[in-house]
Design a protein around this motif. Structure first.
Motif, PDB file in Angstrom:
ATOM      1  N   SER A  19      -6.535 -16.305 -23.224  1.00  0.00           N
ATOM      2  CA  SER A  19      -5.178 -16.156 -22.730  1.00  0.00           C
ATOM      3  C   SER A  19      -5.219 -15.955 -21.213  1.00  0.00           C
ATOM      4  N   PRO A  20      -4.130 -16.219 -20.506  1.00  0.00           N
ATOM      5  CA  PRO A  20      -4.119 -16.027 -19.047  1.00  0.00           C
ATOM      6  C   PRO A  20      -4.463 -14.594 -18.656  1.00  0.00           C
ATOM      7  N   GLU A  21      -3.969 -13.614 -19.464  1.00  0.00           N
ATOM      8  CA  GLU A  21      -4.279 -12.223 -19.152  1.00  0.00           C
ATOM      9  C   GLU A  21      -5.785 -11.965 -19.252  1.00  0.00           C
ATOM     10  N   SER A  22      -6.388 -12.525 -20.303  1.00  0.00           N
ATOM     11  CA  SER A  22      -7.820 -12.336 -20.491  1.00  0.00           C
ATOM     12  C   SER A  22      -8.601 -12.978 -19.356  1.00  0.00           C
ATOM     13  N   LEU A  23      -8.138 -14.153 -18.954  1.00  0.00           N
ATOM     14  CA  LEU A  23      -8.823 -14.866 -17.880  1.00  0.00           C
ATOM     15  C   LEU A  23      -8.773 -14.051 -16.591  1.00  0.00           C
ATOM     16  N   THR A  24      -7.597 -13.481 -16.312  1.00  0.00           N
ATOM     17  CA  THR A  24      -7.453 -12.644 -15.115  1.00  0.00           C
ATOM     18  C   THR A  24      -8.398 -11.451 -15.193  1.00  0.00           C
ATOM     19  N   TYR A  25      -8.432 -10.843 -16.376  1.00  0.00           N
ATOM     20  CA  TYR A  25      -9.313  -9.689 -16.575  1.00  0.00           C
ATOM     21  C   TYR A  25     -10.768 -10.072 -16.331  1.00  0.00           C
ATOM     22  N   ILE A  26     -11.159 -11.212 -16.892  1.00  0.00           N
ATOM     23  CA  ILE A  26     -12.554 -11.662 -16.760  1.00  0.00           C
ATOM     24  C   ILE A  26     -12.884 -11.976 -15.305  1.00  0.00           C
ATOM     25  N   LEU A  27     -11.941 -12.615 -14.604  1.00  0.00           N
ATOM     26  CA  LEU A  27     -12.181 -12.926 -13.193  1.00  0.00           C
ATOM     27  C   LEU A  27     -12.378 -11.645 -12.380  1.00  0.00           C
TER      28      LEU A  27
END
Ligand SMILES: [Zn+2]
Length: 517
Positions: A19-27
């Motif tokens: 999800s976009p939120e997860s991607l942001t978190y991972i980045l």
């Protein structure tokens, strides 16, 4: 590492890894990892701190529904060693095991490169900046990422540090409003005693004086010269905001004077009243304005938990009140009580168990002071027993027994206020009682307080009582007080009413906020 970091936060499982939120978190996480890789010890220390603090945050979130933020850390740092001992240590260790494994993996399995060449460092920095920049874009799009572990812990720690620093500065430079105290105009032959009783977590709608179906005010119902304001609201939904607010010129919409000015106590000091603060809640940390305000009193006594761990009953404050009233001067006394603080059954002696609660006595733990439970069991079947025994023990096997013990604490407050009144009966005196905030008792699946969206957190009892002598000396003021019985009143009125009802002519008083006008 990408996977571990991304999957560590429990939200990820519900959001989905991609999800976009997860991607942001991972980045963000990988930006952080790049920065930590710049130095071996930077990596080891920060990684271990993040893992362990994340484990603790997870303990509070899964057991109590407590999100780590600045306010929860404020409560946490006020904890005494005894409070910490009241936690379920086994459960904490259980939550720390994955964190310890993750920390150990970072220390012993993942070996950061020993290549600290400028080229590698520059490469890592560029990579970190790139991921940080893209992650920041996502952060603004999905700010919930900032509330995810471990970023919430970092943000809360920084917020707490900033708050205490600003508060310390504000306290040191507080304006002493006692310099503008004005004049005490009352010319009664008897000294005047004003007693302010600050309750804890009491709800207006659980006072039979306000129409509650249960008789929780058997004693006050028989008292003459008593007005219960039926539409009173608090200044906040937390002790450390409401108490300073109601004692200063701060209001629900402007809290700044709570930090920039001294309280009403300093005004009474300047007018040569004997001032005293007697509290049964234990002291607050020096970073909290309550402590500074209570220290303005000429006499300050704080009762702490006895050796057995039980917090003192509010009735234990009465001998101190007797002592304070024993002098022949004017008095202003604050009783800061435990009232209906969770755990409710620990607030009253057994003989006040009017409604069956079947509770043992409990110790007040930090967990109870951290206020929020959103247990799905409660929502689904209205019967609950918490996973850990920290919160209610055998006291609340159902919502009914929880409310029973809460109502018993109101019955005890009724007795306590009646005791205060009986001591002032034959003097020239006025007593004002209010609770710092209300409480949730299972409505919308919520408990305790700190829920600004719940009206029951704001609706508080507010009661004024005056002696015959006071009423004879102040008939107009008493008539004004009575006229507010069913009108909207709030903590905003307390500072101004205390001074105005005492007969103090001061430019500090806003007549539009006095209940004696
Ligand atoms: Zn409170």
């Amino acid at each position: 590492m990408l996977f571990i970091a991304g999957a560590y936060k429990s939200h990820m499982t519900t959001w989905g890894i991609l999800s976009p939120e997860s991607l942001t978190y991972i980045l963000f996480t990988n930006c952080l990892l790049c920065l930590l890789s710049l130095h071996q010890w930077l990596w080891k220390v920060v990684w271990a701190v993040l893992c362990l603090s994340s484990g603790l945050a997870d303990y509070f979130l899964t057991n109590y529904g407590v999100e780590i933020d600045r306010d929860t850390l404020t409560v946490f740092f006020q904890a005494t060693p005894k409070d910490v001992g009241a936690f379920n240590i086994t459960a904490i260790l259980f939550h720390l095991i994955p964190s310890l494994l993750l920390a150990a993996t970072g220390w012993f399995v993942i070996k950061p490169s020993r290549d600290f060449s400028p080229m590698r460092s520059r490469g890592l920095l560029v990579l970190a900046l790139l991921m940080g920049a893209v992650g920041a874009t996502g952060y603004f799009a999905w700010p919930i990422v900032g509330k995810s572990t471990p970023y919430n812990v970092v943000a809360a720690t920084y917020g707490y540090y900033q708050y205490t620093r600003e508060l310390d500065q504000a306290i040191k430079s507080r304006k002493n409003i006692g310099d503008d105290a004005g004049v005490f105009t009352e010319n009664a032959t008897q000294p005047l005693s004003i007693v302010l009783v600050i309750g804890e977590s009491a709800r207006a709608d659980h006072f039979s004086l306000n129409g509650y179906k249960r008789d929780t005010n058997p004693l006050l119902a028989k008292v003459n010269n008593l007005v219960s304001f039926t539409h009173a609201t608090s200044c906040g939904v937390m002790t450390h905001t409401s108490v300073p607010c109601l004692l200063t010129r701060a209001t629900a919409t402007n809290w700044i004077p709570a930090e920039t000015e001294t309280s009403v106590i300093s005004v009474f000091n300047a007018l040569h009243f004997d001032t005293a603060w007697f509290g049964s809640q234990g002291d607050f940390s020096l970073s909290v304005p309550v402590s500074y305000i209570s220290s303005e009193a000429q006499k300050k006594v704080i009762l702490y938990a006895a050796d057995g761990g039980r917090s003192p009953y509010d009735g234990q404050l009465l001998p101190y009140l007797d002592q304070a009233l024993g002098t022949t001067t004017n008095h202003f006394v604050v009783l800061h009580t435990n009232g209906s603080h969770i755990q409710y059954a620990a607030r009253y002696p057994k003989e006040f168990e009017r409604f069956p609660a079947n509770c043992k006595e409990h110790n007040l733990s930090l967990a109870q002071r951290m206020f929020i439970i959103t247990n799905s069991e409660v929502k689904s079947n209205q019967k609950f027993r918490y996973k850990t025994t920290d919160m209610f023990d055998d006291c609340a096997s159902s919502i009914d027994t929880l409310i029973n013990s809460y109502d018993n604490s109101i019955v005890y407050t009724d007795w306590m206020l009646n005791q205060v009144i009986s001591r002032l009966q034959h003097t020239n005196a006025i007593m004002l009682y209010t609770s710092d905030h209300g409480e949730s008792l299972g409505e919308n699946g919520k408990f305790l307080h700190g829920h600004p969206e719940e009206v029951n957190n704001w609706q508080v009892p507010m009661i004024v009582w005056a002696s015959d002598t006071y009423i004879q000396n102040n008939p107009q003021r008493w008539a004004a007080l009575q006229s507010y019985r069913h009108k909207p009143v709030s903590h905003d009125h307390i500072f101004h009413s205390l001074l105005d009802c005492a007969g103090i002519d001061s430019k500090l008083t806003d007549p539009s906020l006095s209940l004696c006008r």
